[in-house]
Design a protein around this motif. Structure first.
Motif, mmCIF file in Angstrom:
data_model
loop_
_atom_site.group_PDB
_atom_site.id
_atom_site.type_symbol
_atom_site.label_atom_id
_atom_site.label_comp_id
_atom_site.label_asym_id
_atom_site.label_seq_id
_atom_site.Cartn_x
_atom_site.Cartn_y
_atom_site.Cartn_z
ATOM 1 N N ARG A 230 -20.409 2.421 -5.638
ATOM 2 C CA ARG A 230 -19.739 1.849 -5.628
ATOM 3 C C ARG A 230 -19.841 1.273 -7.331
ATOM 4 N NH1 ARG A 230 -21.024 -0.457 -0.599
ATOM 5 N NH2 ARG A 230 -21.967 -2.829 -1.093
ATOM 6 N N MET B 141 -13.102 -0.147 -2.634
ATOM 7 C CA MET B 141 -13.269 -1.369 -1.404
ATOM 8 C C MET B 141 -14.883 -1.113 -0.840
ATOM 9 S SD MET B 141 -10.269 -2.747 -0.673
ATOM 10 C CE MET B 141 -8.455 -2.091 -1.133
ATOM 11 N N ASP B 142 -15.273 -2.270 -0.336
ATOM 12 C CA ASP B 142 -16.529 -2.626 -0.419
ATOM 13 C C ASP B 142 -16.801 -1.896 0.657
ATOM 14 O OD1 ASP B 142 -17.346 -4.260 -2.075
ATOM 15 O OD2 ASP B 142 -16.708 -5.927 -0.563
ATOM 16 N N TRP C 87 -14.518 6.948 1.040
ATOM 17 C CA TRP C 87 -14.511 5.562 0.592
ATOM 18 C C TRP C 87 -12.921 5.999 -0.415
ATOM 19 C CZ3 TRP C 87 -18.246 2.841 -0.634
ATOM 20 C CH2 TRP C 87 -19.831 3.332 -0.429
ATOM 21 N N TRP D 257 -4.671 -2.222 -9.124
ATOM 22 C CA TRP D 257 -5.210 -3.337 -8.826
ATOM 23 C C TRP D 257 -5.311 -4.868 -9.203
ATOM 24 C CZ3 TRP D 257 -6.792 -4.195 -3.746
ATOM 25 C CH2 TRP D 257 -7.123 -4.731 -3.560
ATOM 26 N N LYS E 56 -4.744 -9.310 -3.512
ATOM 27 C CA LYS E 56 -5.707 -8.730 -3.604
ATOM 28 C C LYS E 56 -6.783 -9.125 -2.284
ATOM 29 C CE LYS E 56 -6.951 -8.320 -8.246
ATOM 30 N NZ LYS E 56 -7.025 -9.218 -9.534
ATOM 31 N N SER F 241 -7.747 -6.292 0.702
ATOM 32 C CA SER F 241 -9.272 -5.898 0.730
ATOM 33 C C SER F 241 -9.368 -6.261 2.549
ATOM 34 C CB SER F 241 -9.733 -6.286 -0.582
ATOM 35 O OG SER F 241 -9.514 -7.898 0.272
ATOM 36 N N ARG F 242 -8.779 -7.245 3.357
ATOM 37 C CA ARG F 242 -9.343 -7.453 4.372
ATOM 38 C C ARG F 242 -8.378 -6.694 5.359
ATOM 39 N NH1 ARG F 242 -6.530 -10.658 7.060
ATOM 40 N NH2 ARG F 242 -5.249 -12.138 4.951
ATOM 41 N N ILE G 283 -7.856 -3.609 4.521
ATOM 42 C CA ILE G 283 -8.770 -2.294 4.639
ATOM 43 C C ILE G 283 -9.884 -1.616 4.222
ATOM 44 C CG2 ILE G 283 -8.999 -0.334 2.088
ATOM 45 C CD1 ILE G 283 -6.254 -1.530 1.899
#
Length: 239
Positions: free
Chosen positions: A107, A118-119, A216, A224, A232, A236-237, A239
């Motif tokens: 990352r 994304m994480d 990824w 972004w 955001k 992000s939550r 995905i």
């Protein structure tokens, strides 16, 4: 919508990757009260992996879930690390690495290349080999086999070392290549073999677990950073 972003994938809409991306898009639209619309373009509609990666870098495409080995390694050489043949014995080993220091390293490198990631990596699966004429029981069975591989030097070198004759073809063209006998076999996770219906043009599926791969979920950094903080968080939550 205040924001309309595109997401390209290299698999059919019926594949869990595309289906999950569409599910995320629906949730994001609802939770953002219609402010953020994510349009999913499956099955290489926007081009091959290399094309979509270039589009994300330029800003023509906002999101692209990319295979670390087949796509991202062209930009981040370390991204091909987890596609090394027979490196992963099982899923616990995979997730310890991907959710731990190795994933953090990937990352960091992706972000330093001017992209956003994304994480969490999405699972693609351990890869298996399908063939038309005979099953693959031992390495010698690969001798001379014309096998489709993704556009990746790592895949090509591994199958060449095993005595096969690898040929790089984008995923959306593989069914036709198998049907017309341009290649005799291919390798993919079971979910891709199923959704791409390769079983219609292949007789054998050999459970070789020769590689693991994941996606990824990358994005264009400028796109972004244009988003308000609350959007955001919603994106992000989901995905």
């Amino acid at each position: 919508p205040a924001f309309e972003y595109k997401c390209g994938t290299n698999v059919p809409l019926t594949h869990p990757l595309s289906a999950r991306a569409q599910e995320a898009a629906d949730k994001i639209l609802k939770e953002s009260d219609g402010r953020f619309a994510l349009k999913v373009f499956p099955n290489n509609q926007l081009g091959g992996d290399t094309d979509m990666l270039s589009q994300v870098r330029s800003g023509a495409l906002e999101f692209f879930p990319v295979s670390g080995v087949a796509g991202l390694s062209t930009l981040i050489p370390a991204g091909s690390m987890y596609g090394v043949g027979f490196a992963w014995p099982d899923y616990p080993t995979v997730w310890r690495a991907m959710d731990g220091e190795l994933g953090a390293l990937f990352r960091k490198q992706i972000n330093s290349a001017g992209l956003f990631v994304m994480d969490r990596i999405w699972n693609s699966g351990f890869r298996q080999i399908t063939t038309r004429s005979k099953p693959i029981i031992k390495p010698e069975d690969l001798a001379g086999l014309k096998i489709r591989v993704p556009v990746s030097t790592l895949w090509t070198s591994m199958f060449t070392a095993l005595g096969a004759a690898p040929s790089s073809i984008v995923l959306s063209e593989v069914y036709t290549a198998l049907q017309t006998k341009v290649v005799d076999g291919q390798e993919n996770p079971l979910v891709t073999i199923d959704t791409a219906r390769f079983y219609e043009v292949q007789k054998y599926c050999s459970l070789t677990n020769h590689m693991w791969d994941g996606y990824w979920f990358i994005g264009n950094r400028r796109a972004w950073e244009r988003l308000p903080t609350d959007l955001k968080e919603i994106v992000s939550r989901n995905i």
